[in-house]
Design an enzyme around this catalytic site. Structure first.
Site, PDB file in Angstrom:
ATOM      1  N   MET A  75       0.733   7.582  -3.523  1.00 32.31           N
ATOM      2  CA  MET A  75       0.410   8.129  -4.839  1.00 32.31           C
ATOM      3  C   MET A  75      -1.089   8.390  -4.982  1.00 32.31           C
ATOM      4  SD  MET A  75       3.175   6.029  -7.102  1.00 32.31           S
ATOM      5  CE  MET A  75       3.144   6.835  -8.691  1.00 32.31           C
ATOM      6  N   LYS A  76      -1.805   8.300  -3.867  1.00 28.29           N
ATOM      7  CA  LYS A  76      -3.229   8.647  -3.910  1.00 28.29           C
ATOM      8  C   LYS A  76      -3.357  10.165  -3.791  1.00 28.29           C
ATOM      9  CE  LYS A  76      -4.388   4.175  -2.018  1.00 28.29           C
ATOM     10  NZ  LYS A  76      -4.623   3.419  -0.793  1.00 28.29           N
ATOM     11  N   HIS A 109      -1.063   4.019  -8.523  1.00 31.10           N
ATOM     12  CA  HIS A 109      -2.385   3.774  -7.915  1.00 31.10           C
ATOM     13  C   HIS A 109      -2.686   4.917  -6.980  1.00 31.10           C
ATOM     14  CE1 HIS A 109      -5.583   1.476  -5.891  1.00 31.10           C
ATOM     15  NE2 HIS A 109      -5.063   1.885  -4.759  1.00 31.10           N
ATOM     16  N   ASN A 157     -10.465   4.339  -9.528  1.00 30.09           N
ATOM     17  CA  ASN A 157     -10.606   3.238  -8.581  1.00 30.09           C
ATOM     18  C   ASN A 157     -12.024   3.245  -8.014  1.00 30.09           C
ATOM     19  OD1 ASN A 157      -9.424   1.122  -7.055  1.00 30.09           O
ATOM     20  ND2 ASN A 157      -9.068   2.471  -5.303  1.00 30.09           N
ATOM     21  N   GLU A 158     -12.683   2.096  -8.061  1.00 34.75           N
ATOM     22  CA  GLU A 158     -13.949   1.882  -7.329  1.00 34.75           C
ATOM     23  C   GLU A 158     -15.052   2.876  -7.665  1.00 34.75           C
ATOM     24  OE1 GLU A 158     -13.016   1.672  -3.150  1.00 34.75           O
ATOM     25  OE2 GLU A 158     -11.632   0.009  -3.427  1.00 34.75           O
ATOM     26  N   GLU A 265      -4.505  -6.326  -6.046  1.00 37.91           N
ATOM     27  CA  GLU A 265      -4.383  -6.112  -4.591  1.00 37.91           C
ATOM     28  C   GLU A 265      -4.615  -7.432  -3.854  1.00 37.91           C
ATOM     29  OE1 GLU A 265      -6.764  -2.751  -3.295  1.00 37.91           O
ATOM     30  OE2 GLU A 265      -6.377  -1.673  -5.153  1.00 37.91           O
ATOM     31  N   TRP A 312      -1.114  -7.215  -1.696  1.00 39.13           N
ATOM     32  CA  TRP A 312      -1.413  -5.925  -1.053  1.00 39.13           C
ATOM     33  C   TRP A 312      -0.759  -5.846   0.336  1.00 39.13           C
ATOM     34  CZ3 TRP A 312      -2.189  -2.006  -3.850  1.00 39.13           C
ATOM     35  CH2 TRP A 312      -2.545  -0.786  -3.281  1.00 39.13           C
TER      36      TRP A 312
HETATM   37  C1  XIL Z   1      -5.678   0.947   1.566  1.00 40.04           C
HETATM   38  C2  XIL Z   1      -4.276   0.923   2.168  1.00 40.04           C
HETATM   39  O1  XIL Z   1      -3.860  -0.396   2.329  1.00 40.04           O
HETATM   40  C3  XIL Z   1      -4.287   1.631   3.485  1.00 40.04           C
HETATM   41  O2  XIL Z   1      -2.972   1.722   4.000  1.00 40.04           O
HETATM   42  C4  XIL Z   1      -4.871   3.026   3.273  1.00 40.04           C
HETATM   43  O3  XIL Z   1      -4.949   3.696   4.450  1.00 40.04           O
HETATM   44  C5  XIL Z   1      -6.254   2.954   2.677  1.00 40.04           C
HETATM   45  O4  XIL Z   1      -6.173   2.255   1.472  1.00 40.04           O
HETATM   46  N1  XIL Z   1      -8.706  -0.821  -2.100  1.00 40.04           N
HETATM   47  C6  XIL Z   1      -7.738  -0.035  -2.664  1.00 40.04           C
HETATM   48  C7  XIL Z   1      -6.530   0.296  -1.882  1.00 40.04           C
HETATM   49  O5  XIL Z   1      -7.817   0.280  -3.855  1.00 40.04           O
HETATM   50  O6  XIL Z   1      -5.995   1.553  -2.237  1.00 40.04           O
HETATM   51  C8  XIL Z   1      -6.802   0.243  -0.409  1.00 40.04           C
HETATM   52  O7  XIL Z   1      -5.571   0.440   0.275  1.00 40.04           O
HETATM   53  C9  XIL Z   1      -7.432  -1.075  -0.020  1.00 40.04           C
HETATM   54  C10 XIL Z   1      -8.750  -1.236  -0.724  1.00 40.04           C
END
Ligand code: XIL
Length: 352
Positions: A75-76, A109, A157-158, A265, A312
């Site tokens: 969903m990214k 997410h 996010n971030e 996570e 996570w």
């Molecule tokens: C990570 C996933 O676990 C991986 O499979 C993907 O390739 C990259 O992203 N912070 C986040 C998550 O918000 O979306 C990340 O997930 C891990 C760090």
């Protein structure tokens, strides 16, 4: 014990285990451990990949133990947005259908994450205004499609830098200006007024500047027309770091603001220094205590502020941390064989 004569033995066995009804419709045996979803007073989630929905072991475990899912990847924006106005829905549909079949909620997410912006948007050729229209269109399309299905979204996010806490100079900030996050929240809110909207980040628990910057943002969002419902703390922690005091104080600051807390996570590294080649009983026990104390601290929050805790990943060998840090790692609640680890029981003990 004396053994029974064979015919009697078979009869006894049959009486003990044979169902007089059609054996084909027998219910599957319940797992030999209590499922978190049956006892936790808040949703317990897991990051799942669409391919896991068709792997029997993964699907059975997730469906029995958890009652919330987050798409680990699908969903990214990069996997979902294949161009302006074009979308790769099938993987998301598989997760949505799985959640529906297993009576689970879905946490979305993430609508915008600078690290995973598709090239068509990163290199957008139009004006800034047109860029914003394209972003609004994306948010509207995705959130509207899952209106009433996805219960909550990480809208952004971030957004902040480590250390300085400065707003990252992402393409969103460059093209939409410093208040871009407020506007993204407004687009999401307009698309589904019932969905709960979160800001999600890591480092909040141990980086004072980053925490301050996030809380300042949250305060601004709270008074903006679209508002904000909660804060996602990624909670990628180790068995010793950060302190429980840090974790508790950040959760308290979110509660003081009247918002929901999502440990969004959670994973607990046990090999941050790379000293282990295999998981030891001692480290596993330390991980259990750590999980128990974090969940216990979450349990101590007022019920109305506890949104969920999401792990996570499902089992250790699939954790993203193994590639990310390059050490052997066992950060999750289930081992390679789909068995619950002591950490799982630590979670259970804290909620029971
Ligand atoms: C990570 C996933 O676990 C991986 O499979 C993907 O390739 C990259 O992203 N912070 C986040 C998550 O918000 O979306 C990340 O997930 C891990 C760090």
């Amino acid at each position: 014990m004396r053994s029974l004569p064979r015919p009697l033995f078979l009869l006894t066995l049959c009486l003990l285990s044979c169902d007089s009804a059609d054996p084909a419709v027998k219910e599957p045996a319940p797992p030999p451990y209590t499922a978190l979803r049956d006892v936790a007073p808040f949703p317990v989630g897991v990051a799942m990949q669409a391919r896991h929905t068709s792997s029997q072991n993964h699907a059975e475990l997730v469906g029995r133990v958890f009652n919330s899912i987050t798409a680990e990847y699908e969903m990214k924006m990069v996997p979902l947005s294949t161009g302006r106005g074009s979308y790769a829905w099938p993987a998301v549909e598989a997760l949505v259908e799985f959640a529906d079949q297993h009576d689970m909620q879905i946490h979305g997410h993430a609508l915008v994450w600078h690290q995973i912006t598709p090239a068509w948007l990163e290199n957008f050729g139009g004006t800034d205004e047109e860029f914003e229209e394209a972003v609004e269109e994306y948010i509207t399309d995705v959130v509207t499609r899952y209106k009433g299905i996805v219960r909550s979204w990480d809208v952004v996010n971030e957004a902040f830098e480590d250390g300085s806490g400065a707003l990252r100079n992402s393409v969103f900030r460059r093209r939409m200006g410093d208040n871009y996050i407020e506007r993204l929240f407004a687009y999401a809110r307009a698309a589904d007024p019932e969905a709960l909207l979160f800001y999600n980040d890591y480092g909040t628990l141990w980086d004072a500047n980053k925490r301050r910057a996030q809380l300042t943002l949250v305060d601004r969002l709270k008074v903006a027309p679209a508002g904000i419902d909660g804060v996602g703390l990624q909670t990628h922690i180790t068995y010793t770091f950060p302190t429980l005091g840090n974790i508790t104080s950040v959760m308290d600051q979110i509660v003081e603001r009247g918002l929901l807390v999502h440990l969004s996570e959670l994973d607990v590294r046990v090999n941050p220094d790379g000293d282990l080649q295999a998981l030891t009983d001692q480290r596993s026990e330390e991980q259990k205590q750590r999980v128990r104390s974090v969940v216990h601290a979450f349990m101590a929050l007022p019920a109305e502020n506890r949104y969920a805790i999401t792990l996570w990943g499902i089992r250790d060998p699939e954790s993203w941390l193994i590639d990310f840090w390059g050490n052997p790692e066992w950060p999750l609640l289930f081992d390679e064989d789909f068995n619950p680890k002591p950490a799982y029981h630590g979670f259970l003990e804290a909620v029971q």
